[in-house]
Design a protein around this motif. Structure first.
Motif, PDB file in Angstrom:
ATOM      1  N   THR A   3     -67.879  60.842  39.294  1.00 28.68           N
ATOM      2  CA  THR A   3     -67.239  61.820  40.189  1.00 28.68           C
ATOM      3  C   THR A   3     -65.759  62.103  39.754  1.00 28.68           C
ATOM      4  OG1 THR A   3     -68.353  61.305  42.439  1.00 28.68           O
ATOM      5  CG2 THR A   3     -66.563  62.568  42.589  1.00 28.68           C
ATOM      6  N   PRO A   4     -65.633  63.218  39.067  1.00 28.80           N
ATOM      7  CA  PRO A   4     -66.514  64.385  38.809  1.00 28.80           C
ATOM      8  C   PRO A   4     -67.491  64.069  37.666  1.00 28.80           C
ATOM      9  CG  PRO A   4     -64.373  64.861  37.769  1.00 28.80           C
ATOM     10  CD  PRO A   4     -64.204  63.422  38.640  1.00 28.80           C
ATOM     11  N   GLU A   5     -67.098  63.138  36.988  1.00 28.97           N
ATOM     12  CA  GLU A   5     -68.108  62.387  35.780  1.00 28.97           C
ATOM     13  C   GLU A   5     -67.480  60.829  35.654  1.00 28.97           C
ATOM     14  OE1 GLU A   5     -65.850  63.791  31.834  1.00 28.97           O
ATOM     15  OE2 GLU A   5     -65.703  65.472  32.996  1.00 28.97           O
ATOM     16  N   ILE A   7     -48.866  56.344  40.843  1.00 29.10           N
ATOM     17  CA  ILE A   7     -48.649  56.103  39.347  1.00 29.10           C
ATOM     18  C   ILE A   7     -49.446  57.450  38.651  1.00 29.10           C
ATOM     19  CG2 ILE A   7     -49.494  54.564  37.426  1.00 29.10           C
ATOM     20  CD1 ILE A   7     -49.328  52.343  39.461  1.00 29.10           C
ATOM     21  N   ALA A   8     -50.649  57.601  39.012  1.00 29.51           N
ATOM     22  CA  ALA A   8     -51.452  58.609  38.437  1.00 29.51           C
ATOM     23  C   ALA A   8     -50.608  59.831  38.386  1.00 29.51           C
ATOM     24  CB  ALA A   8     -52.493  58.829  39.043  1.00 29.51           C
ATOM     25  N   SER A   9     -50.080  60.189  39.760  1.00 24.50           N
ATOM     26  CA  SER A   9     -49.223  61.659  39.578  1.00 24.50           C
ATOM     27  C   SER A   9     -47.853  61.546  38.726  1.00 24.50           C
ATOM     28  CB  SER A   9     -48.757  61.597  41.141  1.00 24.50           C
ATOM     29  OG  SER A   9     -47.847  62.882  41.186  1.00 24.50           O
ATOM     30  N   SER A  10     -47.254  60.311  38.923  1.00 20.56           N
ATOM     31  CA  SER A  10     -46.035  60.096  38.022  1.00 20.56           C
ATOM     32  C   SER A  10     -46.508  60.276  36.455  1.00 20.56           C
ATOM     33  CB  SER A  10     -45.382  58.842  38.175  1.00 20.56           C
ATOM     34  OG  SER A  10     -44.416  58.780  37.220  1.00 20.56           O
ATOM     35  N   LYS A  11     -47.702  59.534  36.024  1.00 19.74           N
ATOM     36  CA  LYS A  11     -47.999  59.883  34.659  1.00 19.74           C
ATOM     37  C   LYS A  11     -48.301  61.310  34.132  1.00 19.74           C
ATOM     38  CE  LYS A  11     -50.130  55.182  34.238  1.00 19.74           C
ATOM     39  NZ  LYS A  11     -51.463  54.295  34.101  1.00 19.74           N
ATOM     40  N   SER A  12     -49.373  61.914  35.097  1.00 18.11           N
ATOM     41  CA  SER A  12     -49.575  63.198  35.009  1.00 18.11           C
ATOM     42  C   SER A  12     -48.407  64.090  34.830  1.00 18.11           C
ATOM     43  CB  SER A  12     -50.628  63.733  35.981  1.00 18.11           C
ATOM     44  OG  SER A  12     -51.005  65.062  35.671  1.00 18.11           O
ATOM     45  N   ASP A  13     -47.481  64.090  35.752  1.00 19.24           N
ATOM     46  CA  ASP A  13     -46.443  64.908  35.490  1.00 19.24           C
ATOM     47  C   ASP A  13     -45.394  64.684  34.219  1.00 19.24           C
ATOM     48  OD1 ASP A  13     -47.105  65.982  38.007  1.00 19.24           O
ATOM     49  OD2 ASP A  13     -45.556  64.996  39.126  1.00 19.24           O
ATOM     50  N   GLY A  14     -45.470  63.320  33.840  1.00 15.68           N
ATOM     51  CA  GLY A  14     -44.673  63.072  32.704  1.00 15.68           C
ATOM     52  C   GLY A  14     -45.281  63.498  31.448  1.00 15.68           C
ATOM     53  N   VAL A  16     -57.373  63.445  38.482  1.00 15.80           N
ATOM     54  CA  VAL A  16     -58.370  63.102  39.307  1.00 15.80           C
ATOM     55  C   VAL A  16     -57.913  61.944  40.148  1.00 15.80           C
ATOM     56  CG1 VAL A  16     -60.625  62.075  39.504  1.00 15.80           C
ATOM     57  CG2 VAL A  16     -60.508  63.970  37.802  1.00 15.80           C
ATOM     58  N   HIS A  17     -57.268  61.025  39.390  1.00 18.05           N
ATOM     59  CA  HIS A  17     -57.026  59.670  40.269  1.00 18.05           C
ATOM     60  C   HIS A  17     -55.764  59.866  41.290  1.00 18.05           C
ATOM     61  CE1 HIS A  17     -59.611  58.124  37.251  1.00 18.05           C
ATOM     62  NE2 HIS A  17     -59.534  56.937  38.019  1.00 18.05           N
ATOM     63  N   ARG A  18     -55.008  60.832  41.094  1.00 14.89           N
ATOM     64  CA  ARG A  18     -53.899  61.134  42.006  1.00 14.89           C
ATOM     65  C   ARG A  18     -54.466  61.529  43.264  1.00 14.89           C
ATOM     66  NH1 ARG A  18     -50.348  65.607  38.836  1.00 14.89           N
ATOM     67  NH2 ARG A  18     -48.941  65.251  40.531  1.00 14.89           N
ATOM     68  N   THR A  19     -55.604  62.020  43.401  1.00 16.55           N
ATOM     69  CA  THR A  19     -56.110  62.275  44.839  1.00 16.55           C
ATOM     70  C   THR A  19     -57.213  61.217  45.225  1.00 16.55           C
ATOM     71  OG1 THR A  19     -57.819  63.754  43.814  1.00 16.55           O
ATOM     72  CG2 THR A  19     -55.613  64.596  44.718  1.00 16.55           C
ATOM     73  N   GLN A  20     -58.205  60.842  44.186  1.00 21.18           N
ATOM     74  CA  GLN A  20     -59.175  59.752  44.413  1.00 21.18           C
ATOM     75  C   GLN A  20     -58.760  58.693  44.979  1.00 21.18           C
ATOM     76  OE1 GLN A  20     -62.285  59.470  41.589  1.00 21.18           O
ATOM     77  NE2 GLN A  20     -63.180  61.305  42.053  1.00 21.18           N
ATOM     78  N   GLU A  21     -57.752  58.102  44.158  1.00 24.34           N
ATOM     79  CA  GLU A  21     -57.133  56.602  44.683  1.00 24.34           C
ATOM     80  C   GLU A  21     -56.644  56.563  45.890  1.00 24.34           C
ATOM     81  OE1 GLU A  21     -57.852  54.134  43.075  1.00 24.34           O
ATOM     82  OE2 GLU A  21     -57.763  54.552  40.713  1.00 24.34           O
ATOM     83  N   VAL A  22     -56.292  57.579  46.631  1.00 24.59           N
ATOM     84  CA  VAL A  22     -55.930  57.512  48.088  1.00 24.59           C
ATOM     85  C   VAL A  22     -57.291  57.095  48.778  1.00 24.59           C
ATOM     86  CG1 VAL A  22     -55.234  58.649  50.021  1.00 24.59           C
ATOM     87  CG2 VAL A  22     -54.222  59.293  47.942  1.00 24.59           C
ATOM     88  N   ASP A  23     -58.431  57.830  48.709  1.00 22.88           N
ATOM     89  CA  ASP A  23     -59.884  57.164  49.309  1.00 22.88           C
ATOM     90  C   ASP A  23     -59.868  55.920  48.925  1.00 22.88           C
ATOM     91  OD1 ASP A  23     -59.933  59.569  50.595  1.00 22.88           O
ATOM     92  OD2 ASP A  23     -61.317  60.619  49.104  1.00 22.88           O
ATOM     93  N   HIS A  24     -59.916  55.489  47.533  1.00 19.11           N
ATOM     94  CA  HIS A  24     -60.268  54.090  47.049  1.00 19.11           C
ATOM     95  C   HIS A  24     -59.620  53.124  47.567  1.00 19.11           C
ATOM     96  CE1 HIS A  24     -62.003  56.163  42.976  1.00 19.11           C
ATOM     97  NE2 HIS A  24     -62.646  56.406  44.107  1.00 19.11           N
ATOM     98  N   ALA A  25     -58.259  53.336  47.633  1.00 23.51           N
ATOM     99  CA  ALA A  25     -57.318  52.136  48.318  1.00 23.51           C
ATOM    100  C   ALA A  25     -57.897  52.135  49.794  1.00 23.51           C
ATOM    101  CB  ALA A  25     -55.810  52.561  48.230  1.00 23.51           C
TER     102      ALA A  25
END
Length: 219
Positions: free
Chosen positions: A82-84, A141-148, A165-174
């Motif tokens: 998801t998504p791959e 972390i994913a959001s900061s990395k992507s923006d940077g 993908v991880h800036r949103t999915q990791e909320v669910d995963h946590a």
């Protein structure tokens, strides 16, 4: 133990070890990483990304049927498709960063992998607590990395997609991992001890990136 208590324990364990406060990530965010540092990071993070579904599968297999196992399997399903498959999605970032196709694990990477492998083989709740320690930080972390990457290093949407993908999915995963620990009735002291060890190991992983940076880069 309720999910809220799990969250509190994990937060306490990361005091002084929150990864976005690490100098390496602060330099990433500020756009001051030297040439080759992103590639070297990707080469090492690839090992961790490839290992995660193996670890989640081992944890799920060790759990009895029920809500906790279902939550871990949902996390695993995301990793696998998801998504791959995330290991494949990561390669877009690795390619954009200039990472070599296959680089051996450095000592801190190998130590981090061995830590979670050992936990998964002996106590699924401990392994899950170690994973959750990263997951509760991972969306930010994913959001900061992507923006940077977009702002400072010229990456396009394909190069940042793994992190987007991880800036949103990791909320669910946590949330799933913390709920699973609650369902298992995990001892808060055990969870906190595992979280501290995990947080320290992740911190050392980033510190090694600093130590291996080109001369003058880590200033």
């Amino acid at each position: 133990m309720h999910t809220q208590r799990i969250h509190e324990v994990l937060a306490e364990a990361t005091v002084g070890r929150h990864l976005l406060a690490h100098p390496f990530y602060r330099r990433w965010e500020a756009g001051t990483l030297s040439e080759g540092e992103l590639a070297a990071y990707a080469e090492q993070y690839r090992h961790i990304e490839r290992e995660l579904p193996v670890t989640l599968a081992a944890i799920a297999a060790a759990l009895p049927e029920g809500r906790a196992r279902d939550l871990v399997e949902a996390n695993l399903a995301d990793e696998l498709g998801t998504p791959e498959p995330h290991a494949e999605l990561f390669e877009s970032f690795a390619l954009a960063s200039g990472a070599r196709a296959e680089a051996p694990a450095t000592p801190s990477t190998a130590a981090l992998l061995a830590l979670v492998r050992t936990a998964a083989a002996n106590d699924p709740a401990t392994a899950l607590a170690m994973i959750a320690t990263y997951e509760v930080q991972a969306a930010d972390i994913a959001s900061s990395k992507s923006d940077g990457l977009r702002r400072h290093y010229g990456f396009d949407e394909k190069g940042t997609r793994f992190w987007d993908v991880h800036r949103t999915q990791e909320v669910d995963h946590a949330g799933w991992s913390m709920e699973a620990l609650g369902e298992l009735g995990a001892d808060p002291d055990v969870v906190q001890a595992a979280a501290i060890v995990s947080a320290d190991s992740w911190w050392l992983f980033l510190s090694e990136r600093e130590e291996l940076a080109p001369a003058g880069a880590a200033c």
